[in-house]
Design a protein around this motif. Structure first.
Motif, PDB file in Angstrom:
ATOM      1  N   LEU A   1       0.968  -1.160  -0.086  1.00 47.07           N
ATOM      2  CA  LEU A   1       0.180   0.372   0.086  1.00 47.07           C
ATOM      3  C   LEU A   1       0.767   1.505   0.107  1.00 47.07           C
ATOM      4  O   LEU A   1       1.647   1.494   0.665  1.00 47.07           O
ATOM      5  CB  LEU A   1      -0.937   0.016   1.164  1.00 47.07           C
ATOM      6  CG  LEU A   1      -1.750  -1.407   0.906  1.00 47.07           C
ATOM      7  CD1 LEU A   1      -2.750  -1.045   2.720  1.00 47.07           C
ATOM      8  CD2 LEU A   1      -3.218  -0.806   0.078  1.00 47.07           C
ATOM      9  N   ARG A   2       0.549   2.328  -0.157  1.00 46.98           N
ATOM     10  CA  ARG A   2       0.919   3.558  -0.401  1.00 46.98           C
ATOM     11  C   ARG A   2       0.438   4.357   0.760  1.00 46.98           C
ATOM     12  O   ARG A   2      -0.775   4.869   0.369  1.00 46.98           O
ATOM     13  CB  ARG A   2       1.255   4.366  -1.354  1.00 46.98           C
ATOM     14  CG  ARG A   2       1.835   5.750  -1.821  1.00 46.98           C
ATOM     15  CD  ARG A   2       1.880   6.528  -3.123  1.00 46.98           C
ATOM     16  NE  ARG A   2       1.031   6.659  -3.533  1.00 46.98           N
ATOM     17  CZ  ARG A   2       0.282   6.450  -4.693  1.00 46.98           C
ATOM     18  NH1 ARG A   2       0.674   5.835  -5.084  1.00 46.98           N
ATOM     19  NH2 ARG A   2      -0.403   7.100  -5.458  1.00 46.98           N
ATOM     20  N   PHE A   3       0.568   5.107   1.891  1.00 49.04           N
ATOM     21  CA  PHE A   3       0.281   6.053   2.752  1.00 49.04           C
ATOM     22  C   PHE A   3       0.778   7.247   2.353  1.00 49.04           C
ATOM     23  O   PHE A   3       1.322   7.553   2.910  1.00 49.04           O
ATOM     24  CB  PHE A   3       0.570   5.477   3.982  1.00 49.04           C
ATOM     25  CG  PHE A   3       0.100   4.264   4.604  1.00 49.04           C
ATOM     26  CD1 PHE A   3      -1.270   4.019   5.265  1.00 49.04           C
ATOM     27  CD2 PHE A   3       0.224   2.687   4.345  1.00 49.04           C
ATOM     28  CE1 PHE A   3      -1.401   2.774   6.111  1.00 49.04           C
ATOM     29  CE2 PHE A   3       0.030   1.113   4.459  1.00 49.04           C
ATOM     30  CZ  PHE A   3      -1.029   1.268   5.620  1.00 49.04           C
TER      31      PHE A   3
ATOM     32  N   HIS B   1      -3.726   3.966  -1.275  1.00 45.39           N
ATOM     33  CA  HIS B   1      -3.459   3.524  -2.468  1.00 45.39           C
ATOM     34  C   HIS B   1      -2.675   1.902  -3.103  1.00 45.39           C
ATOM     35  O   HIS B   1      -2.501   1.525  -2.493  1.00 45.39           O
ATOM     36  CB  HIS B   1      -3.385   4.205  -3.688  1.00 45.39           C
ATOM     37  CG  HIS B   1      -3.248   5.379  -4.017  1.00 45.39           C
ATOM     38  ND1 HIS B   1      -4.992   6.162  -4.055  1.00 45.39           N
ATOM     39  CD2 HIS B   1      -3.223   6.821  -2.899  1.00 45.39           C
ATOM     40  CE1 HIS B   1      -5.305   7.288  -4.130  1.00 45.39           C
ATOM     41  NE2 HIS B   1      -4.101   7.322  -3.606  1.00 45.39           N
ATOM     42  N   SER B   2      -3.624   1.370  -3.232  1.00 48.34           N
ATOM     43  CA  SER B   2      -2.712  -0.499  -3.866  1.00 48.34           C
ATOM     44  C   SER B   2      -1.543  -0.359  -4.400  1.00 48.34           C
ATOM     45  O   SER B   2      -1.830   0.527  -5.960  1.00 48.34           O
ATOM     46  CB  SER B   2      -4.094  -1.146  -4.383  1.00 48.34           C
ATOM     47  OG  SER B   2      -3.517  -2.446  -5.158  1.00 48.34           O
ATOM     48  N   ASN B   3      -0.133  -0.902  -4.474  1.00 49.16           N
ATOM     49  CA  ASN B   3       1.203  -0.833  -4.847  1.00 49.16           C
ATOM     50  C   ASN B   3       1.023  -2.838  -5.552  1.00 49.16           C
ATOM     51  O   ASN B   3       1.600  -2.562  -6.218  1.00 49.16           O
ATOM     52  CB  ASN B   3       1.736  -0.644  -3.697  1.00 49.16           C
ATOM     53  CG  ASN B   3       1.865   0.621  -4.168  1.00 49.16           C
ATOM     54  OD1 ASN B   3       1.681   1.479  -4.069  1.00 49.16           O
ATOM     55  ND2 ASN B   3       2.848   1.110  -2.951  1.00 49.16           N
ATOM     56  N   GLU B   4      -0.065  -3.564  -5.475  1.00 52.18           N
ATOM     57  CA  GLU B   4      -0.144  -4.638  -5.940  1.00 52.18           C
ATOM     58  C   GLU B   4      -1.400  -5.098  -6.882  1.00 52.18           C
ATOM     59  O   GLU B   4      -2.563  -4.087  -5.738  1.00 52.18           O
ATOM     60  CB  GLU B   4      -0.536  -5.603  -4.540  1.00 52.18           C
ATOM     61  CG  GLU B   4       1.060  -5.197  -3.752  1.00 52.18           C
ATOM     62  CD  GLU B   4       1.939  -7.165  -4.212  1.00 52.18           C
ATOM     63  OE1 GLU B   4       1.232  -7.382  -4.812  1.00 52.18           O
ATOM     64  OE2 GLU B   4       2.932  -6.490  -3.408  1.00 52.18           O
ATOM     65  N   ASP B   5      -1.151  -5.941  -8.205  1.00 52.36           N
ATOM     66  CA  ASP B   5      -2.765  -6.809  -8.212  1.00 52.36           C
ATOM     67  C   ASP B   5      -3.590  -7.066  -7.210  1.00 52.36           C
ATOM     68  O   ASP B   5      -4.310  -7.818  -7.831  1.00 52.36           O
ATOM     69  CB  ASP B   5      -2.023  -7.060  -9.484  1.00 52.36           C
ATOM     70  CG  ASP B   5      -1.131  -6.105 -10.093  1.00 52.36           C
ATOM     71  OD1 ASP B   5      -2.076  -4.873 -10.478  1.00 52.36           O
ATOM     72  OD2 ASP B   5      -0.131  -6.192 -11.869  1.00 52.36           O
ATOM     73  N   ALA B   6      -2.614  -7.557  -6.503  1.00 55.88           N
ATOM     74  CA  ALA B   6      -3.234  -8.790  -5.280  1.00 55.88           C
ATOM     75  C   ALA B   6      -4.536  -8.296  -4.738  1.00 55.88           C
ATOM     76  O   ALA B   6      -5.432  -8.885  -4.483  1.00 55.88           O
ATOM     77  CB  ALA B   6      -2.617  -9.434  -4.828  1.00 55.88           C
ATOM     78  N   LEU B   7      -4.276  -6.829  -4.788  1.00 59.36           N
ATOM     79  CA  LEU B   7      -5.109  -6.049  -3.543  1.00 59.36           C
ATOM     80  C   LEU B   7      -6.093  -4.814  -4.569  1.00 59.36           C
ATOM     81  O   LEU B   7      -5.528  -4.266  -5.042  1.00 59.36           O
ATOM     82  CB  LEU B   7      -4.268  -5.144  -3.146  1.00 59.36           C
ATOM     83  CG  LEU B   7      -3.775  -5.878  -1.470  1.00 59.36           C
ATOM     84  CD1 LEU B   7      -2.668  -6.704  -1.595  1.00 59.36           C
ATOM     85  CD2 LEU B   7      -3.431  -4.779  -0.426  1.00 59.36           C
TER      86      LEU B   7
END
Length: 217
Positions: A138-140, A178-184
């Motif tokens: 995640l991007r915090f 925001h998500s940094n992973e395709d899995a999320l």
């Protein structure tokens, strides 16, 4: 960098490509007091035993997934903003195929040697690995707090029989994540009341336990 990111470059290899994961003996779990669902009683003492370097070690994941005599330690981070909880759909690029397409409120995954600074163990290495995992997935854009609030176990299915969740509550003041992973996939914040109501049956089992626990206060 977590193993999941590294593993994308090796899709032609075996399913786990030699991955090692942090485990504790099932006998230790039983000694601490086996349970089903959420446990908050005696939490500090149980966490201290589980994260004691003499209690855990790294094990080949392919072996661990079929070995109920060991429990893989899984940080399961629930992110809350006010009365809303972050949730997402597990995509196909996630490491556990048995959970794909279910919605989850838990972010995190297996602890690997690369996550702990060359295979170091103990509480400090574990917490550092959890923070790295969060920052990778995640991007915090806002500060966050991180505290362990429960242990989580579900021996009623093959996934749960070989895993033990360490539930972290991550609290933020803004939903600027925001998500940094395709899995999320389909990342969103939803009112806890809705997750505990109309959406409950769409959640993976561990998420159901966490949502019910939070809803009960």
């Amino acid at each position: 960098m977590s193993f999941r990111t590294w593993n994308r470059s090796f899709r032609g290899m075996s399913k786990y490509a030699g991955e090692e994961v942090l485990v504790v003996p099932r006998s230790l779990f039983d000694e601490l007091g086996a349970f089903e669902g959420i446990r908050t009683e005696g939490l500090d003492g149980a966490i201290a035993r589980l994260l004691d370097p003499t209690s855990h070690f790294f094990m080949d994941r392919a072996a661990a997934e079929d070995d109920p005599t060991h429990k893989q330690l899984i940080p399961y981070c629930v992110i809350r903003c006010g009365t809303r909880v972050l949730n997402y759909t597990r995509g196909k690029s996630g490491g556990e195929s048995r959970l794909h397409a279910l919605r989850s409120v838990g972010v995190g995954g297996h602890i690997n040697p690369v996550d702990t600074g060359g295979g170091k163990t103990g509480p400090d290495a574990y917490q550092a690995a959890v923070e790295r995992e969060l920052e990778e997935e995640l991007r915090f854009d806002v500060p966050h707090t991180n505290r362990i609030i429960a242990l989580l176990n579900d021996d009623t299915n093959p996934v749960g029989q070989v895993h033990l969740g360490v539930v972290h509550l991550i609290e933020i003041e803004s939903d600027a994540i925001h998500s940094n992973e395709d899995a999320l996939a389909d990342l969103t914040f939803t009112e806890l009341e809705e997750l505990n109501g109309p959406m409950f049956d769409r959640l993976e089992t561990w998420s159901q336990f966490c949502v019910r626990h939070l809803a009960e206060g």
